[in-house]
Design a protein around this motif. Structure first.
Motif, short mmCIF file in Angstrom:
data_model
loop_
_atom_site.label_atom_id
_atom_site.label_comp_id
_atom_site.label_asym_id
_atom_site.label_seq_id
_atom_site.Cartn_x
_atom_site.Cartn_y
_atom_site.Cartn_z
N LEU A 131 0.82 -1.22 0.00
CA LEU A 131 0.00 0.00 0.00
C LEU A 131 0.85 1.27 0.00
CD1 LEU A 131 -2.87 -1.03 2.46
CD2 LEU A 131 -2.98 -0.81 -0.04
N THR A 132 1.96 1.26 0.74
CA THR A 132 2.80 2.46 0.74
C THR A 132 3.48 2.64 -0.62
OG1 THR A 132 4.66 1.26 1.70
CG2 THR A 132 3.24 2.48 3.21
N SER A 133 3.84 1.57 -1.27
CA SER A 133 4.45 1.68 -2.60
C SER A 133 3.43 2.16 -3.62
CB SER A 133 5.01 0.33 -3.04
OG SER A 133 6.12 0.01 -2.27
N ARG A 134 2.22 1.75 -3.46
CA ARG A 134 1.18 2.15 -4.41
C ARG A 134 0.89 3.65 -4.30
NH1 ARG A 134 -4.26 -1.06 -5.87
NH2 ARG A 134 -4.81 0.30 -7.56
N ARG A 135 0.99 4.17 -3.07
CA ARG A 135 0.74 5.60 -2.86
C ARG A 135 1.95 6.46 -3.22
NH1 ARG A 135 -0.61 5.64 2.91
NH2 ARG A 135 -1.59 3.64 3.00
N GLY A 136 3.07 5.82 -3.56
CA GLY A 136 4.26 6.57 -3.93
C GLY A 136 5.16 6.91 -2.76
N ALA A 137 4.80 6.46 -1.55
CA ALA A 137 5.60 6.77 -0.37
C ALA A 137 6.48 5.59 0.02
CB ALA A 137 4.69 7.13 0.80
N GLY A 138 6.67 4.66 -0.86
CA GLY A 138 7.39 3.43 -0.54
C GLY A 138 8.89 3.58 -0.61
N LEU A 139 9.54 2.47 -0.82
CA LEU A 139 10.99 2.40 -0.80
C LEU A 139 11.63 2.59 -2.17
CD1 LEU A 139 11.19 -0.71 1.53
CD2 LEU A 139 11.63 1.65 2.17
N GLY A 140 10.86 2.92 -3.14
CA GLY A 140 11.41 3.07 -4.49
C GLY A 140 11.47 1.76 -5.26
N LEU A 141 10.76 0.77 -4.80
CA LEU A 141 10.70 -0.53 -5.46
C LEU A 141 9.39 -0.65 -6.22
CD1 LEU A 141 11.94 -2.84 -2.56
CD2 LEU A 141 13.22 -2.19 -4.59
N PRO A 142 9.37 -1.46 -7.27
CA PRO A 142 8.09 -1.72 -7.95
C PRO A 142 7.10 -2.37 -6.97
CG PRO A 142 9.93 -2.59 -9.22
CD PRO A 142 10.48 -2.13 -7.91
N LEU A 143 5.82 -2.21 -7.24
CA LEU A 143 4.77 -2.67 -6.34
C LEU A 143 4.91 -4.16 -5.99
CD1 LEU A 143 2.11 -2.20 -4.81
CD2 LEU A 143 0.92 -2.71 -6.95
N GLY A 144 5.15 -5.01 -6.99
CA GLY A 144 5.27 -6.44 -6.75
C GLY A 144 6.45 -6.79 -5.86
N ARG A 145 7.59 -6.17 -6.13
CA ARG A 145 8.79 -6.44 -5.34
C ARG A 145 8.65 -5.90 -3.92
NH1 ARG A 145 13.14 -8.88 -6.50
NH2 ARG A 145 15.11 -8.49 -5.49
#
Length: 190
Positions: A131-145
């Motif tokens: 969810l954080t990756s989907r919102r753009g606040a993630g770790l800079g990894l693609p959503l699946g990874r």
């Protein structure tokens, strides 16, 4: 996790879905073991650079991103390895052997508790990082990874949580052994 999904009959020879139970158990254990081994590389690199007091080599990814990414890679490798190892171990075995192993997994409350903690961590970790990756606040990894890495780290944390919270049951067993009771009691004291 498994006892909630599959019935546990009184006798091993009556165990339905034995192949599925053993396969799910091995894949789950392989996922967690691989994730733990996947963390070895970034943690070792960090430890070596700290001990030798050398500046860290420039890497394109931040440290937490490398940890999550390495855990994701390790979890896939561990799952694949345990899948092959299980097939090699159980190749040509009679159905009763599959049933017996599956029945014993379902009959072991400590293993079931550990599976529940690990599966809970896996789900929470996958959702959190996904969810954080989907919102753009993630770790800079693609959503699946990011989701796979979150599941791997969550599975590890669930396993650690189980170990830390199960010490009371270990103390109970130790008290029983000291008192001459429990699993190591001699036949004369029983």
């Amino acid at each position: 996790m498994l006892p909630q999904l599959f019935q546990h009959p009184a006798y091993a020879e009556d165990q339905p879905s034995a192949y599925t139970i053993l396969t799910l158990h091995c894949l789950h254990r392989g996922f967690t073991a691989g994730a733990i081994l996947g963390l070895a590389s970034p943690l070792a690199r960090s430890a070596i650079t700290t001990i030798l007091r050398r500046p860290s080599l420039a890497t394109p990814l931040p440290w937490t991103t490398r940890l999550v990414s390495s855990a994701a890679t390790g979890s896939l490798g561990g799952t694949a390895f345990l899948a092959v190892a299980m097939m090699a171990r159980m190749w040509g075995r009679e159905e009763i052997e599959w049933q017996d192993r599956s029945w014993r997994i379902l009959a072991n409350p400590t293993q079931n508790r550990e599976d529940d903690w690990s599966a809970g961590g896996l789900i929470i970790g996958a959702l959190a990082l996904g969810l954080t990756s989907r919102r753009g606040a993630g770790l800079g990894l693609p959503l699946g990874r990011a989701s796979l890495g979150g599941a791997a780290v969550g599975s590890i944390l669930g396993t650690v949580g189980h170990v830390l919270t199960s010490s009371r049951s270990v103390d109970d067993v130790e008290k029983k052994v000291v008192a001459g009771e429990g699993p190591l009691a001699s036949k004369e004291t029983r």
